[in-house]
Design a protein around this motif. Structure first.
Motif, PDB file in Angstrom:
ATOM      1  N   SER A 155       0.833  -1.195   0.000  1.00  0.00           N
ATOM      2  CA  SER A 155       0.000   0.000   0.000  1.00  0.00           C
ATOM      3  C   SER A 155       0.877   1.259   0.000  1.00  0.00           C
ATOM      4  N   SER A 156       0.307   2.356   0.454  1.00  0.00           N
ATOM      5  CA  SER A 156       1.017   3.629   0.389  1.00  0.00           C
ATOM      6  C   SER A 156       2.250   3.658   1.296  1.00  0.00           C
ATOM      7  N   ARG A 157       3.157   4.573   0.967  1.00  0.00           N
ATOM      8  CA  ARG A 157       4.350   4.846   1.768  1.00  0.00           C
ATOM      9  C   ARG A 157       5.249   3.613   1.945  1.00  0.00           C
ATOM     10  N   CYS A 158       5.221   2.705   0.963  1.00  0.00           N
ATOM     11  CA  CYS A 158       6.114   1.545   1.017  1.00  0.00           C
ATOM     12  C   CYS A 158       7.555   2.052   0.942  1.00  0.00           C
ATOM     13  N   GLY A 159       8.435   1.503   1.799  1.00  0.00           N
ATOM     14  CA  GLY A 159       9.848   1.892   1.764  1.00  0.00           C
ATOM     15  C   GLY A 159      10.102   3.327   2.191  1.00  0.00           C
ATOM     16  N   ILE A 160       9.199   3.887   2.974  1.00  0.00           N
ATOM     17  CA  ILE A 160       9.400   5.267   3.441  1.00  0.00           C
ATOM     18  C   ILE A 160      10.665   5.339   4.294  1.00  0.00           C
ATOM     19  N   SER A 161      11.495   6.332   4.018  1.00  0.00           N
ATOM     20  CA  SER A 161      12.717   6.558   4.789  1.00  0.00           C
ATOM     21  C   SER A 161      13.663   5.356   4.787  1.00  0.00           C
TER      22      SER A 161
END
Lengths: 230, 311
Positions: A118-124
């Motif tokens: 879903s959203s924000r996969c691999g954020i930061s």
């Protein structure tokens, strides 16, 4: 002959399981852990730090295998938010779909999502590798600093917004790139690195047909003349 | 935080178990919202000439008989009162305005929580588990319900600030998130003569949507208008007499999970709220996309889902 242990989370609490994984498992002869009836509970297998195979049978909740070191964790189902967040090493695999922030802040290791993320996969992302066989949602790889994210399907809006030095490879379409993310040419070294990652993840894919997204590095330094327009 | 739950039963025989299936959902989401809770159930009521009004009177056990007696003098023999602890469903041929004015005059301690031909609404302060047992939610029967567990962030903890919120008839909304422009939305609606009961952001969203529907919008059209008017974070779960509707804002920071089978559609903030449902292992489990309207209808011969994508 290696030993295995089974935990039924319908009868045992996640805290009891995790205390066993932290305190008793390292140094023991147990090399396989099977977890039944996760029923969407959170933090299963968070903080693992030994070479062990963990299989979670069913849908799991948030923070599964967070901070993982060395272990290979497989979820035979879907997961909630932040699977493998802050992973340091080892491998986490989700046979189903993953909710938001999969692999957030992972420093090392490999996270594989066989379905969609879903959203924000691999954020930061901070050095780990995230490979998604399906699609990823909006704002994936937001502010990703190091490591690689591979999306075999399509990427949602604002991919790689405010990207640092992480690299993204996308096999399908990209709804839109985020601020400071740009498409870059695929070099021979990219194809080789991507092929290795797909092989390690056990996924098929024609590495030549992926696109590379990297940082334009225009946000690295404050520009007073940009008037907050990026 | 806050938790939301919803359950729409597709197989008619299961409607008797609506409450039993829903209580563990609400109890589980108590982890996300321990300070107050509520739910709205849509019942198959026998045909009456009047509307049902959910009334709330804290510590009101001793007053219900007198209230019924007095209302019969206004509404005649068709008036009935189904008492459930501090909550009672008044069925009355009087208009919602007449009932509200009568209560304000004669029973100022009694609040009207909902009005409609199918809705019955409960909300109160305390842990969701305790509220479920206080009002015996397990015994609830109906086609669908939506529920909420609250962790207050932007306005006080009180029964009136608990969700669901209602406006008009047979419409309610539960909300996980927070709106950032509820004051301007409220002021604009107040200028149109719309009255508010609280300073809560969700009430502003609820009354906005109901106002749009009174102006002629369908609920789906009202939601599309709300995407432009309501600023902030929201996962909204709404119900009308024959529908359950789910929507998340464009950023989708507030979670939701859907499980669909031939027998039911279940919505929860987290999968663990749904994990006990029969057949959930084989259900179609998915996360709703941002800014997309998910609408499920109650129809006799199997329920259908329609999804509209808003660009």
């Amino acid at each position: 002959m290696s030993d295995s242990r089974e935990f039924d989370l319908a009868a045992t609490s996640v805290r009891e399981l995790n205390q066993y994984l932290h305190a008793e498992l390292p140094g023991s002869d147990v090399t396989r852990i099977s977890v039944q009836n996760p029923n969407g509970q959170h933090s299963i297998g968070a903080g693992l730090d030994c070479p062990v195979e963990v299989d979670i049978h069913g849908h799991a909740g948030y923070f599964i295998a967070g901070m993982n070191k060395q272990a290979r964790v497989t979820v035979h189902g879907n997961v909630g938010w932040s699977v493998g967040e802050n992973m340091m090493s080892g491998q986490v695999r989700v046979n189903g779909h993953a909710s938001e922030s999969a692999g957030a802040s992972a420093h090392g290791g490999l996270l594989v999502i066989d379905g969609d993320a879903s959203s924000r996969c691999g954020i930061s992302l901070k050095g780990g590798n995230v490979v998604v066989a399906g699609d990823v949602g909006h704002f994936s790889a937001f502010m990703a600093q190091a490591g690689t994210m591979v999306v075999c399907g399509n990427a949602g809006a604002n991919l790689g917004d405010s990207l640092y030095e992480a690299v993204i490879y996308v096999g399908g379409s990209i709804d839109s790139l985020g601020a400071d993310a740009r498409e870059e040419p695929m070099e021979a070294s990219d194809v080789e690195a991507l092929r290795d990652l797909l092989t390690e993840a056990g996924l098929e894919g024609d590495a030549e047909n992926f696109r590379r997204v990297g940082s334009a590095r225009s946000l690295y330094h404050w520009n007073a003349e940009a008037h907050q327009e990026y | 935080m806050c938790g939301i739950v919803g359950l729409l039963i597709r197989r008619a025989e299961m409607r008797a178990s609506l409450g039993q299936l829903a209580v563990p959902m609400l109890d589980c989401m108590g982890d996300r919202g321990p300070d107050s809770a509520g739910l709205a159930v849509f019942e198959d009521r026998v045909e009456t000439t009047g509307l049902g009004f959910s009334l709330y009177c804290p510590g009101g056990e001793d007053d219900w008989d007198a209230l019924l007696e007095q209302h019969r003098q206004l509404g005649g023999d068709e008036v009935s009162l189904d008492v459930n602890a501090d909550n009672a469903l008044l069925t009355s041929p009087l208009s919602p305005l007449a009932v509200a004015e009568w209560l304000e005059r004669e029973w100022p301690g009694v609040d009207v929580l909902s009005a409609g031909s199918r809705i019955r609404l409960f909300k109160d302060e305390g842990h969701p588990r305790d509220i479920a047992s206080r009002y015996d939610f397990e015994s609830l029967v109906g086609t669908h319900l939506v529920g909420h567990t609250r962790m207050a962030t932007e306005s006080m903890v009180s029964p009136a600030h608990a969700h669901p919120f209602t406006a008009g008839e047979d419409f309610c909304l539960v909300h996980n998130g927070s709106l950032s422009n509820p004051n301007s939305v409220r002021r604009r609606l107040q200028r149109r003569g719309i009255a508010f009961q609280t300073d809560n952001d969700t009430e502003a969203g609820c009354r906005y949507l109901e106002w749009r529907m009174r102006e002629g919008d369908s609920l789906e059209e009202a939601i599309e208008a709300a995407f432009g008017e309501l600023d902030g974070f929201f996962t909204f779960l709404m119900a009308t007499a024959d529908k359950m509707v789910l929507v998340r804002d464009a950023f989708a920071c507030k979670p939701a999970v859907v499980a669909e089978t031939e027998d039911y559609v279940a919505v929860g903030s987290e999968f663990r709220a749904l994990a006990h449902l029969p057949g959930v292992a084989d259900a179609h489990v998915y996360e709703p996309s941002p800014q997309t309207i998910y609408s499920w209808s109650v129809v006799e011969a199997g329920s259908t889902q329609t999804t509209a994508v808003v660009s």
